[in-house]
Motif scaffolding. Structure first.
Motif, PDB file in Angstrom:
ATOM      1  N   CYS A 359       0.854  -1.181   0.000  1.00  0.00           N
ATOM      2  CA  CYS A 359       0.000   0.000   0.000  1.00  0.00           C
ATOM      3  C   CYS A 359       0.892   1.233   0.000  1.00  0.00           C
ATOM      4  CB  CYS A 359      -0.873   0.035   1.255  1.00  0.00           C
ATOM      5  SG  CYS A 359      -2.063  -1.300   1.338  1.00  0.00           S
ATOM      6  N   LEU A 360       0.654   2.116  -0.938  1.00  0.00           N
ATOM      7  CA  LEU A 360       1.451   3.346  -1.002  1.00  0.00           C
ATOM      8  C   LEU A 360       0.845   4.383  -0.050  1.00  0.00           C
ATOM      9  CD1 LEU A 360       3.726   5.006  -2.279  1.00  0.00           C
ATOM     10  CD2 LEU A 360       2.153   5.630  -4.115  1.00  0.00           C
ATOM     11  N   ILE A 361       1.648   4.776   0.951  1.00  0.00           N
ATOM     12  CA  ILE A 361       1.212   5.792   1.912  1.00  0.00           C
ATOM     13  C   ILE A 361       1.893   7.094   1.497  1.00  0.00           C
ATOM     14  CG2 ILE A 361       1.090   6.423   4.364  1.00  0.00           C
ATOM     15  CD1 ILE A 361      -0.386   3.789   3.625  1.00  0.00           C
ATOM     16  N   THR A 362       1.144   7.926   0.786  1.00  0.00           N
ATOM     17  CA  THR A 362       1.752   9.065   0.097  1.00  0.00           C
ATOM     18  C   THR A 362       2.133  10.248   0.994  1.00  0.00           C
ATOM     19  OG1 THR A 362      -0.521   9.620  -0.446  1.00  0.00           O
ATOM     20  CG2 THR A 362       0.800   8.672  -2.201  1.00  0.00           C
ATOM     21  N   ALA A 363       1.329  10.519   2.025  1.00  0.00           N
ATOM     22  CA  ALA A 363       1.624  11.709   2.833  1.00  0.00           C
ATOM     23  C   ALA A 363       1.121  11.561   4.263  1.00  0.00           C
ATOM     24  CB  ALA A 363       1.000  12.946   2.189  1.00  0.00           C
ATOM     25  N   SER A 364       1.712  12.354   5.136  1.00  0.00           N
ATOM     26  CA  SER A 364       1.457  12.243   6.563  1.00  0.00           C
ATOM     27  C   SER A 364       0.170  12.932   7.004  1.00  0.00           C
ATOM     28  CB  SER A 364       2.622  12.872   7.317  1.00  0.00           C
ATOM     29  OG  SER A 364       2.311  12.988   8.684  1.00  0.00           O
ATOM     30  N   GLY A 365      -0.469  12.334   8.001  1.00  0.00           N
ATOM     31  CA  GLY A 365      -1.620  12.967   8.636  1.00  0.00           C
ATOM     32  C   GLY A 365      -1.168  14.114   9.521  1.00  0.00           C
ATOM     33  N   LEU A 366       0.140  14.169   9.747  1.00  0.00           N
ATOM     34  CA  LEU A 366       0.678  15.257  10.564  1.00  0.00           C
ATOM     35  C   LEU A 366       0.765  16.562   9.807  1.00  0.00           C
ATOM     36  CD1 LEU A 366       3.499  13.741  12.733  1.00  0.00           C
ATOM     37  CD2 LEU A 366       1.467  14.962  13.483  1.00  0.00           C
ATOM     38  N   LYS A 367       0.302  16.562   8.584  1.00  0.00           N
ATOM     39  CA  LYS A 367       0.217  17.833   7.867  1.00  0.00           C
ATOM     40  C   LYS A 367      -0.976  18.542   8.494  1.00  0.00           C
ATOM     41  CE  LYS A 367       2.411  16.760   3.534  1.00  0.00           C
ATOM     42  NZ  LYS A 367       2.963  18.055   3.126  1.00  0.00           N
ATOM     43  N   ASP A 368      -0.884  18.639   9.763  1.00  0.00           N
ATOM     44  CA  ASP A 368      -1.919  19.108  10.660  1.00  0.00           C
ATOM     45  C   ASP A 368      -1.587  20.506  11.112  1.00  0.00           C
ATOM     46  OD1 ASP A 368      -3.637  17.720  13.346  1.00  0.00           O
ATOM     47  OD2 ASP A 368      -3.988  17.333  11.216  1.00  0.00           O
ATOM     48  N   PRO A 369      -2.363  21.077  12.026  1.00  0.00           N
ATOM     49  CA  PRO A 369      -2.064  22.465  12.404  1.00  0.00           C
ATOM     50  C   PRO A 369      -0.642  22.645  12.919  1.00  0.00           C
ATOM     51  CG  PRO A 369      -4.198  21.845  13.187  1.00  0.00           C
ATOM     52  CD  PRO A 369      -3.554  20.591  12.679  1.00  0.00           C
ATOM     53  N   TYR A 370       0.276  22.628  11.989  1.00  0.00           N
ATOM     54  CA  TYR A 370       1.685  22.767  12.323  1.00  0.00           C
ATOM     55  C   TYR A 370       1.988  24.112  12.981  1.00  0.00           C
ATOM     56  CZ  TYR A 370       6.385  24.315  11.024  1.00  0.00           C
ATOM     57  OH  TYR A 370       7.608  24.878  11.015  1.00  0.00           O
ATOM     58  N   VAL A 371       1.387  25.147  12.430  1.00  0.00           N
ATOM     59  CA  VAL A 371       1.646  26.468  12.976  1.00  0.00           C
ATOM     60  C   VAL A 371       1.020  26.610  14.349  1.00  0.00           C
ATOM     61  CG1 VAL A 371       1.291  28.916  12.629  1.00  0.00           C
ATOM     62  CG2 VAL A 371       1.767  27.465  10.698  1.00  0.00           C
ATOM     63  N   ILE A 372      -0.189  26.051  14.479  1.00  0.00           N
ATOM     64  CA  ILE A 372      -0.869  26.131  15.762  1.00  0.00           C
ATOM     65  C   ILE A 372      -0.040  25.384  16.809  1.00  0.00           C
ATOM     66  CG2 ILE A 372      -2.959  25.443  16.984  1.00  0.00           C
ATOM     67  CD1 ILE A 372      -4.433  26.046  14.298  1.00  0.00           C
ATOM     68  N   ASP A 373       0.533  24.283  16.409  1.00  0.00           N
ATOM     69  CA  ASP A 373       1.424  23.517  17.268  1.00  0.00           C
ATOM     70  C   ASP A 373       2.606  24.351  17.709  1.00  0.00           C
ATOM     71  OD1 ASP A 373       0.584  21.061  17.844  1.00  0.00           O
ATOM     72  OD2 ASP A 373       2.121  20.006  16.679  1.00  0.00           O
ATOM     73  N   ALA A 374       3.149  25.073  16.742  1.00  0.00           N
ATOM     74  CA  ALA A 374       4.342  25.862  17.023  1.00  0.00           C
ATOM     75  C   ALA A 374       4.033  26.918  18.091  1.00  0.00           C
ATOM     76  CB  ALA A 374       4.844  26.543  15.757  1.00  0.00           C
ATOM     77  N   LEU A 375       2.760  27.256  18.211  1.00  0.00           N
ATOM     78  CA  LEU A 375       2.390  28.273  19.171  1.00  0.00           C
ATOM     79  C   LEU A 375       1.827  27.707  20.470  1.00  0.00           C
ATOM     80  CD1 LEU A 375       0.682  30.773  16.778  1.00  0.00           C
ATOM     81  CD2 LEU A 375       2.689  31.222  18.169  1.00  0.00           C
ATOM     82  N   ALA A 376       1.454  26.442  20.441  1.00  0.00           N
ATOM     83  CA  ALA A 376       0.770  25.855  21.594  1.00  0.00           C
ATOM     84  C   ALA A 376       1.711  25.815  22.792  1.00  0.00           C
ATOM     85  CB  ALA A 376       0.292  24.456  21.250  1.00  0.00           C
ATOM     86  N   ASP A 377       1.119  25.831  23.968  1.00  0.00           N
ATOM     87  CA  ASP A 377       1.945  25.910  25.166  1.00  0.00           C
ATOM     88  C   ASP A 377       2.661  24.616  25.494  1.00  0.00           C
ATOM     89  OD1 ASP A 377      -0.517  28.042  25.999  1.00  0.00           O
ATOM     90  OD2 ASP A 377       1.589  28.644  26.116  1.00  0.00           O
ATOM     91  N   GLY A 378       1.976  23.518  25.270  1.00  0.00           N
ATOM     92  CA  GLY A 378       2.622  22.232  25.489  1.00  0.00           C
ATOM     93  C   GLY A 378       2.920  21.918  26.942  1.00  0.00           C
ATOM     94  N   GLY A 379       2.667  22.856  27.844  1.00  0.00           N
ATOM     95  CA  GLY A 379       2.846  22.605  29.274  1.00  0.00           C
ATOM     96  C   GLY A 379       4.272  22.294  29.689  1.00  0.00           C
ATOM     97  N   ARG A 380       5.230  22.730  28.880  1.00  0.00           N
ATOM     98  CA  ARG A 380       6.602  22.343  29.180  1.00  0.00           C
ATOM     99  C   ARG A 380       7.102  22.875  30.517  1.00  0.00           C
ATOM    100  NH1 ARG A 380      10.491  23.724  24.625  1.00  0.00           N
ATOM    101  NH2 ARG A 380       8.854  25.179  24.079  1.00  0.00           N
TER     102      ARG A 380
END
Ligand code: ZN
Length: 466
Positions: A359-380
């Motif tokens: 099965c050819l898996i062409t692209a990632s589901g992680l093409k997700d809110p990348y920018v929103i992630d970059a801004l999220a707090d993440g609770g670090r």
């Protein structure tokens, strides 16, 4: 020269460069053909996709733009196979590419050729994956990248294109409209649209070379299909492996389409290409009203003894979840269509469990809110800042108007947060490289960075569609 561009309809030959998609005499699709007997080995000593450089049209060494594309894993999917009654299922995991889709292969070869030809500006039409790839490779090559997208390109892909510095223009509802527009305004630009540049096929065919080197007894390859450009590339790679003696067992080509956009119809051993007027599917990369490579994709199915299968969106989403849970591979819906297809074929007895399926898996589901992630707090830091995302968005907007300092920013935010919380947000934005600080006298000021500007632009675009 041992490579020419050859018309797949009338057989006319042309020079290999510039790469042109269609025959000026009959409108047929042009394809690169090589004198395979002159190629001593199809492999160079490079890694990844450029390993196959001997079977690419020539590109000069100094202009190769590579970010480690290709050489992706062929994963054994044991648990997934179990859910379908056993046997061997393999996943060609193209999410492992630099921008998380198989289109990085095409972007690498095409942008390298653009550089080779002295281009300063490049144009492409895309549903998002190729746009993101092209923007990334152009950023490295220092070539301006204009991307024509149809409406409803998802937010995460938009964010990817923006952050790499692509110029985005919207046109029409489906990829066919965007392709027509890219063709119309191509003057002065290097044409990079995969459907209009046959180098895309050369790059993408390497997927088949890798699969068949890793596993020589593959019986069927399942390819999610929209315009047919990818399907044809996979078949070309298989035929090359036959010509070069890599395999003597060519797998069948199984093309999968969403039932909301079925342009290829299997009838007995034949495949008919038809235009559809309306489409309805969540797998947007597979939407094309009249597939540009439809005839060649149909031929691939016929020559290989394969079939075209349609799946519902529901089957696609179920397959996406199953793929992630069983195998830890998070794919976008268009890719999961290949798994949905295999499940369906197994259920209907169209494939025997003894047959090895890829099965050819062409692209990632992680093409997700990348920018929103970059801004999220993440609770670090273990501190929860209230309304973190919204506040950061507001701070970026405020700083876009002009540089400012902590107290002023705090006043602008409306004083709902403590000033310490505002400083915490500022610190986090700084850590992510979106803003920077500097001193004027004894007062610390903040301003947007280049990256911050891009993220802000992407966020504004996203907030328009959400
Ligand atoms: Zn022709």
């Amino acid at each position: 020269m041992s490579v020419v561009l050859w018309c797949t309809s009338c057989g006319r030959e042309k020079n290999p460069f510039p790469p042109v998609a269609r025959c000026d005499r009959c409108g047929g699709i042009l394809d690169y053909v090589y004198e395979y007997w002159m190629i001593k080995s199809p492999y160079s000593n490079r890694r990844g996709m450029w390993k196959y450089r001997p079977i690419f049209p020539p590109i000069s060494d100094e202009n190769i733009i590579s970010m480690g594309e290709g050489g992706t894993p062929l994963r054994e999917a044991k648990e997934l196979a179990e859910t379908m009654g056993g046997g061997r299922v393999l996943l060609k995991d193209e999410t492992a590419n630099p921008t998380n889709s198989y289109r990085d292969r095409a972007a690498s070869l095409i942008v390298s050729n653009a550089l080779d030809s002295g281009a300063k500006k490049l144009i492409c039409a895309s549903y998002g994956n190729f746009g993101a790839s092209a923007a990334a490779y152009c950023a490295r090559a220092k070539i301006e990248c204009m991307i024509i997208i149809p409406r409803n390109v998802n937010a995460s892909k938009l964010a990817q294109m923006y952050i790499y510095g692509g110029l985005i223009v919207r046109n029409g509802n489906v990829i066919d409209d965007a392709i027509a527009e890219a063709e119309r305004i191509a003057d002065g630009y290097y044409q990079a649209t995969p459907e209009l540049n046959p180098l895309s096929v050369e790059a993408q065919k390497t997927i088949s070379h890798e699969v068949l080197e890793d596993c020589r007894n593959v019986d069927l390859v399942i390819v999610p299909t929209g315009t047919g450009n990818t399907a044809y590339s996979i078949w070309k790679g298989i035929k090359e492996c036959l010509a070069l003696g890599v395999t003597d067992h060519p797998p069948r080509m199984v093309l999968v389409q969403p039932d909301g956009c079925a342009t290829l119809i299997s009838e007995g051993g034949k495949v008919r290409v038809r235009r559809v007027e309306k489409t309805a599917t969540a797998a947007s990369p597979l939407v094309s009203l009249m597939p540009a490579y439809g005839r060649l994709a149909a031929q691939a199915v016929e020559e290989s003894g394969g079939v075209v299968v349609t799946v519902t969106d529901r089957e696609i989403i179920e397959a996406e979840k199953l793929l992630a849970k069983a195998e830890g591979v998070f794919s976008e819906p268009a890719s999961a269509a290949s798994v949905a297809c295999l499940r369906k074929m197994r259920e209907e007895g169209l494939v025997d469990p003894s047959e090895v399926a890829v099965c050819l898996i062409t692209a990632s589901g992680l093409k997700d809110p990348y920018v929103i992630d970059a801004l999220a707090d993440g609770g670090r830091r273990g501190v929860k800042s209230r309304g973190g995302f919204k506040t950061k968005f507001e701070i970026l907007r405020f700083l876009e108007i002009g540089e400012s300092y902590g107290y002023e920013i705090w006043k602008f935010i409306g004083k709902q947060l403590s000033i310490q919380a505002v400083y915490q947000h500022l610190g986090e934005l700084q850590e992510r490289g979106l803003i920077e600080e500097y001193y004027r006298g004894r007062r610390k000021y903040f301003r947007l960075t280049q990256r911050g500007r891009r993220v802000l632009r992407a966020l504004e675009e996203i907030s328009l569609i959400l």
